[in-house]
Design a protein around this motif. Structure first.
Motif, PDB file in Angstrom:
ATOM      1  N   LEU A   1      -5.245 -53.921 -10.892  1.00  0.00           N
ATOM      2  CA  LEU A   1      -5.152 -52.479 -10.930  1.00  0.00           C
ATOM      3  C   LEU A   1      -3.740 -52.425  -9.967  1.00  0.00           C
ATOM      4  O   LEU A   1      -3.749 -52.963  -8.730  1.00  0.00           O
ATOM      5  N   ALA A   2      -3.230 -51.191 -10.002  1.00  0.00           N
ATOM      6  CA  ALA A   2      -1.901 -51.023  -9.067  1.00  0.00           C
ATOM      7  C   ALA A   2      -1.672 -49.632  -9.089  1.00  0.00           C
ATOM      8  O   ALA A   2      -1.890 -48.930 -10.022  1.00  0.00           O
ATOM      9  N   TYR A   3      -1.131 -49.320  -8.173  1.00  0.00           N
ATOM     10  CA  TYR A   3      -0.854 -47.841  -7.639  1.00  0.00           C
ATOM     11  C   TYR A   3       0.710 -47.874  -7.129  1.00  0.00           C
ATOM     12  O   TYR A   3       1.189 -48.485  -6.231  1.00  0.00           O
ATOM     13  N   GLY A   4       1.517 -47.112  -7.765  1.00  0.00           N
ATOM     14  CA  GLY A   4       2.880 -46.909  -7.537  1.00  0.00           C
ATOM     15  C   GLY A   4       3.405 -45.638  -6.874  1.00  0.00           C
ATOM     16  O   GLY A   4       2.600 -44.789  -6.563  1.00  0.00           O
ATOM     17  N   ASN A   5       4.706 -45.247  -6.662  1.00  0.00           N
ATOM     18  CA  ASN A   5       5.161 -44.190  -6.174  1.00  0.00           C
ATOM     19  C   ASN A   5       4.895 -42.933  -7.388  1.00  0.00           C
ATOM     20  O   ASN A   5       4.639 -43.271  -8.318  1.00  0.00           O
ATOM     21  N   LYS A   6       4.869 -41.823  -6.578  1.00  0.00           N
ATOM     22  CA  LYS A   6       4.476 -40.447  -7.291  1.00  0.00           C
ATOM     23  C   LYS A   6       3.160 -40.481  -8.082  1.00  0.00           C
ATOM     24  O   LYS A   6       2.946 -40.129  -9.398  1.00  0.00           O
ATOM     25  N   HIS A   7       2.157 -41.216  -7.388  1.00  0.00           N
ATOM     26  CA  HIS A   7       0.983 -41.222  -8.120  1.00  0.00           C
ATOM     27  C   HIS A   7       0.758 -41.927  -9.508  1.00  0.00           C
ATOM     28  O   HIS A   7      -0.041 -41.540 -10.304  1.00  0.00           O
ATOM     29  N   GLN A   8       1.214 -43.348  -9.570  1.00  0.00           N
ATOM     30  CA  GLN A   8       1.676 -43.624 -10.711  1.00  0.00           C
ATOM     31  C   GLN A   8       0.503 -44.792 -10.848  1.00  0.00           C
ATOM     32  O   GLN A   8       0.701 -45.752  -9.893  1.00  0.00           O
ATOM     33  N   PHE A   9      -0.660 -44.957 -11.744  1.00  0.00           N
ATOM     34  CA  PHE A   9      -1.449 -46.008 -11.678  1.00  0.00           C
ATOM     35  C   PHE A   9      -1.067 -46.974 -12.834  1.00  0.00           C
ATOM     36  O   PHE A   9      -0.528 -46.212 -13.798  1.00  0.00           O
ATOM     37  N   SER A  10      -1.650 -48.140 -12.735  1.00  0.00           N
ATOM     38  CA  SER A  10      -1.146 -48.994 -13.874  1.00  0.00           C
ATOM     39  C   SER A  10      -2.230 -50.262 -13.761  1.00  0.00           C
ATOM     40  O   SER A  10      -3.037 -50.285 -12.722  1.00  0.00           O
TER      41      SER A  10
END
Length: 217
Positions: free
Chosen positions: A199-208
């Motif tokens: 699981l990953a979390y990026g900028n601008k509330h982007q989950f992957s």
């Protein structure tokens, strides 16, 4: 004069024979029979035993465990980087996981000769030794035209190989004429029964998230 010379030679020969006859003679006894020893049984395991038993044969790694020693060098096959006259660096999956890489640029820029020149999220580009290269000139298992042409994630890769310098002799000329170096993708292979979730979390509330699953019968 000739007669005296012959007599002198005969006298010298007689003296030598007398000296040799007076030397002590040493008699060597026959050697004893050699002793026989029973050695313990030794099991020898070859390098390819793991592959034969169903396990994935991983390339040996350099100090630190994030750089593989072996690389795929086209017509030369799999070779140790110490045995070839090329400058090649191979980043393995441990490096990708430790760096939390999301694209190939995150990996290859760990080499001091590579700089990121990506201008958009759709297409990636970079400089290798001052020469521009791009995603269209990336190899997949040593072949051009198979890897993604625009954006390439690293979730499905086992290794990312970076060959610095011209590589046309090994794998042919790049489609867009890149001469600074060659990037080669080596895909993952099954390592037995394994399932992992990332699981990953990026900028601008982007989950992957992605799931990695492999099975061997």
């Amino acid at each position: 004069m000739r007669y005296e010379t012959k007599r002198l030679k005969s006298s010298i020969r007689l003296a030598l024979m007398t000296v040799i006859a007076a030397l002590p003679m040493t008699v060597f006894a026959a050697a004893d029979e050699p002793e026989v020893y029973d050695l313990e049984e030794v099991e020898v395991v070859g390098e390819h035993m793991a592959a034969a038993s169903g396990e994935s044969e991983q390339p040996s790694v350099y100090a630190g465990g994030q750089i593989a020693r072996t690389s795929h060098l086209g017509v030369l096959g799999e070779r140790d980087f110490m045995d070839v006259p090329f400058n090649v660096t191979t980043f393995n999956k441990d490096m990708m996981e430790n760096k939390q890489a999301t694209s190939v640029v995150d990996i290859i820029t760990n080499d001091a000769s590579v700089s990121d020149q990506t201008l958009s999220g759709a297409s990636q580009a970079w400089y290798i030794r001052g020469f521009k290269s791009q995603q269209q000139d990336v190899q997949f298992n040593g072949l051009y035209g198979v890897a993604p042409r625009f954006y390439a994630g690293v979730e499905g890769l086992e290794r990312v190989e970076l060959l610095k310098g011209p590589g046309a002799l090994l794998g042919g000329m790049a489609p867009n004429g890149s001469v600074g170096g060659v990037i080669n993708f080596i895909p993952k292979r099954a390592e037995g029964n394994k399932t992992s979730v990332t699981l990953a979390y990026g900028n601008k509330h982007q989950f992957s998230q992605h799931i990695d699953t492999s099975f061997r019968s």
